[in-house]
Design a protein around this motif. Structure first.
Motif, PDB file in Angstrom:
ATOM      1  N   ALA A  68       0.834  -1.211   0.000  1.00 26.20           N
ATOM      2  CA  ALA A  68       0.000   0.000   0.000  1.00 26.20           C
ATOM      3  C   ALA A  68       0.865   1.256   0.000  1.00 26.20           C
ATOM      4  N   ARG A  69       1.936   1.250   0.799  1.00 26.16           N
ATOM      5  CA  ARG A  69       2.820   2.424   0.845  1.00 26.16           C
ATOM      6  C   ARG A  69       3.549   2.606  -0.492  1.00 26.16           C
ATOM      7  N   LEU A  70       3.969   1.500  -1.082  1.00 24.68           N
ATOM      8  CA  LEU A  70       4.661   1.591  -2.369  1.00 24.68           C
ATOM      9  C   LEU A  70       3.744   2.143  -3.451  1.00 24.68           C
ATOM     10  N   LYS A  71       2.487   1.721  -3.438  1.00 17.36           N
ATOM     11  CA  LYS A  71       1.547   2.186  -4.467  1.00 17.36           C
ATOM     12  C   LYS A  71       1.247   3.672  -4.314  1.00 17.36           C
ATOM     13  N   GLU A  72       1.212   4.157  -3.076  1.00 14.18           N
ATOM     14  CA  GLU A  72       0.877   5.569  -2.839  1.00 14.18           C
ATOM     15  C   GLU A  72       2.047   6.505  -3.133  1.00 14.18           C
ATOM     16  N   ALA A  73       3.283   6.008  -3.009  1.00 12.68           N
ATOM     17  CA  ALA A  73       4.459   6.870  -3.164  1.00 12.68           C
ATOM     18  C   ALA A  73       4.761   7.125  -4.639  1.00 12.68           C
ATOM     19  N   ASP A  74       5.492   8.230  -4.897  1.00 10.76           N
ATOM     20  CA  ASP A  74       5.970   8.431  -6.263  1.00 10.76           C
ATOM     21  C   ASP A  74       7.154   7.496  -6.506  1.00 10.76           C
ATOM     22  N   SER A  75       7.684   7.512  -7.723  1.00  9.04           N
ATOM     23  CA  SER A  75       8.679   6.524  -8.113  1.00  9.04           C
ATOM     24  C   SER A  75       9.934   6.573  -7.249  1.00  9.04           C
ATOM     25  N   SER A  76      10.472   7.754  -7.028  1.00  9.91           N
ATOM     26  CA  SER A  76      11.717   7.868  -6.254  1.00  9.91           C
ATOM     27  C   SER A  76      11.498   7.509  -4.787  1.00  9.91           C
ATOM     28  N   GLU A  77      10.357   7.933  -4.229  1.00  8.98           N
ATOM     29  CA  GLU A  77      10.061   7.612  -2.841  1.00  8.98           C
ATOM     30  C   GLU A  77       9.799   6.115  -2.668  1.00  8.98           C
ATOM     31  N   ALA A  78       9.109   5.505  -3.640  1.00 10.99           N
ATOM     32  CA  ALA A  78       8.845   4.063  -3.578  1.00 10.99           C
ATOM     33  C   ALA A  78      10.152   3.280  -3.628  1.00 10.99           C
ATOM     34  N   LEU A  79      11.088   3.751  -4.442  1.00  9.67           N
ATOM     35  CA  LEU A  79      12.383   3.075  -4.532  1.00  9.67           C
ATOM     36  C   LEU A  79      13.125   3.175  -3.202  1.00  9.67           C
ATOM     37  N   ARG A  80      13.053   4.348  -2.579  1.00 13.52           N
ATOM     38  CA  ARG A  80      13.704   4.516  -1.281  1.00 13.52           C
ATOM     39  C   ARG A  80      13.064   3.627  -0.219  1.00 13.52           C
ATOM     40  N   LEU A  81      11.724   3.584  -0.192  1.00 16.37           N
ATOM     41  CA  LEU A  81      11.021   2.739   0.777  1.00 16.37           C
ATOM     42  C   LEU A  81      11.400   1.266   0.601  1.00 16.37           C
ATOM     43  N   LEU A  82      11.502   0.851  -0.648  1.00 17.04           N
ATOM     44  CA  LEU A  82      11.833  -0.544  -0.935  1.00 17.04           C
ATOM     45  C   LEU A  82      13.245  -0.865  -0.452  1.00 17.04           C
ATOM     46  N   ALA A  83      14.198  -0.002  -0.762  1.00 16.97           N
ATOM     47  CA  ALA A  83      15.579  -0.222  -0.329  1.00 16.97           C
ATOM     48  C   ALA A  83      15.691  -0.185   1.191  1.00 16.97           C
ATOM     49  N   ASP A  84      14.996   0.765   1.831  1.00 17.72           N
ATOM     50  CA  ASP A  84      15.063   0.882   3.289  1.00 17.72           C
ATOM     51  C   ASP A  84      14.457  -0.330   3.995  1.00 17.72           C
ATOM     52  N   SER A  85      13.537  -1.021   3.332  1.00 15.48           N
ATOM     53  CA  SER A  85      12.921  -2.206   3.935  1.00 15.48           C
ATOM     54  C   SER A  85      13.852  -3.413   3.920  1.00 15.48           C
ATOM     55  N   GLY A  86      14.999  -3.280   3.230  1.00 18.23           N
ATOM     56  CA  GLY A  86      15.948  -4.386   3.137  1.00 18.23           C
ATOM     57  C   GLY A  86      15.824  -5.187   1.869  1.00 18.23           C
ATOM     58  N   TYR A  87      14.844  -4.855   1.040  1.00 19.28           N
ATOM     59  CA  TYR A  87      14.675  -5.578  -0.217  1.00 19.28           C
ATOM     60  C   TYR A  87      15.878  -5.313  -1.111  1.00 19.28           C
TER      61      TYR A  87
END
Length: 326
Positions: free
Chosen positions: A27-46
């Motif tokens: 849900a957070r990834l879908k709501e974020a823009d592209s750069s923010e989604a990439l940061r969220l994904l990396a910060d999660s350890g993915y």
């Protein structure tokens, strides 16, 4: 040290599954823009800290490679588990062959983590000699190379690689008769799904039986006769004609949807969902391959969904995510 037992392997897998993307993260990834989604994904350890360079693909590749390595580490049967890595080998062989016949560089399109070393596949394709691979590959790809010398047909090329992969899988499964029901069922259903998709595509192209026949893979439950007869059958007969075998109901439903939309992508997605449902049936078998293979399939579905999501963000549209394993 890994222990060669299914309960140990399943225990490891259950822990790893807790690190997959859950509904809240999606849900957070879908709501974020592209750069923010990439940061969220990396910060999660993915992706395990892989450098992104502003692109999600390095994270996806790193995560898939880690998943493939861990299932080979924990599985009590590496030979059978590696059959589920053949999709990567098929992708690499198709990429290398198409790059060779088109005279281009395969570049960053190749993927690590298949059943066979990438260097071996590169050497086989470059030298047009598949003797370093199991016999099924030479059996299928040698005649394909002779055909390529006469005419380049990308669809036939892809079909030959798929046929080689599935014939190899069938050779492996025949050596383990009356065991590994999940794996035999999975590959048989996958053959039927691929054959139906090939028949539908051939029909849309106006191909006759002679031209379509080489696209079909042996080993499924749908008779070759029914697949070839579907090329000329009235549309309303296709669900009944193709809806055969253990997954006939799912096939018929997917074909009915196709007749409404004429979208081969939607047809493929429906059949991927059916394969995922098959894997879920074996998810809680603590003494079998289901949970081990299910983890890999889940990671692959997760990667596919991420690619769809980030492509949609770049295009400025909403993403309809593929089927996820849960």
């Amino acid at each position: 040290m890994p222990q060669a037992s299914y309960p140990y392997a399943v225990g490891r897998i259950k822990v790893l599954e807790t690190r997959m993307l859950d509904k809240a993260k999606w849900a957070r990834l879908k709501e974020a823009d592209s750069s923010e989604a990439l940061r969220l994904l990396a910060d999660s350890g993915y992706g395990g800290g892989a450098q992104t360079g502003g692109d999600v693909e390095p994270l996806i590749r790193a995560e898939l490679e880690a998943a493939r390595q861990v299932i080979l580490e924990v599985t009590p049967n590496e030979g059978l588990t590696s059959l589920f890595l053949l999709r990567t080998d098929a992708h690499n062989l198709k990429t290398l062959l198409k790059a060779r016949v088109l005279g281009i560089d395969s570049g960053d399109l190749l993927a690590a983590g298949g059943s066979f070393p990438l260097e071996t596949l590169q050497k086989c394709v470059a030298e047009r000699d598949y003797s370093a691979l199991p016999e099924a590959f030479s059996r299928v790809l040698r005649p394909m190379e002779e055909q390529l010398a006469q005419r380049v047909d990308p669809l036939a090329l892809s079909a030959a690689v798929d046929r080689a992969v599935f014939e190899y899988a069938q050779d492996m499964l025949r050596c383990r008769k009356n065991r590994n029901l999940f794996i035999r069922e999975y590959f048989t259903a996958q053959i039927d799904f691929i054959n139906v998709q090939s028949a539908i595509r051939a029909r849309a192209l106006g191909w006759d039986a002679d031209k379509a026949s080489p696209l079909l893979i042996p080993g499924g439950e749908i008779e070759r006769r029914d697949l070839l007869e579907s090329l000329d059958a009235p549309e309303e007969q296709l669900p009944r004609k193709l809806g055969r075998g253990a997954y006939g109901r799912a096939i018929a439903a997917a074909v009915e949807d196709y007749l409404q939309t004429h979208s081969t992508q939607a047809l493929e997605q429906r059949m991927d969902a059916a394969l995922m449902e098959l894997a879920r049936r074996y998810k809680y078998d603590s003494f079998g391959m289901g949970p081990i293979v299910g983890y890999l399939l889940g990671r692959e579905a997760e990667a596919k969904a991420l690619r769809v999501l980030f492509a949609a963000k770049r295009a400025g549209i909403d993403a309809a995510l593929p089927e996820l394993y849960a």
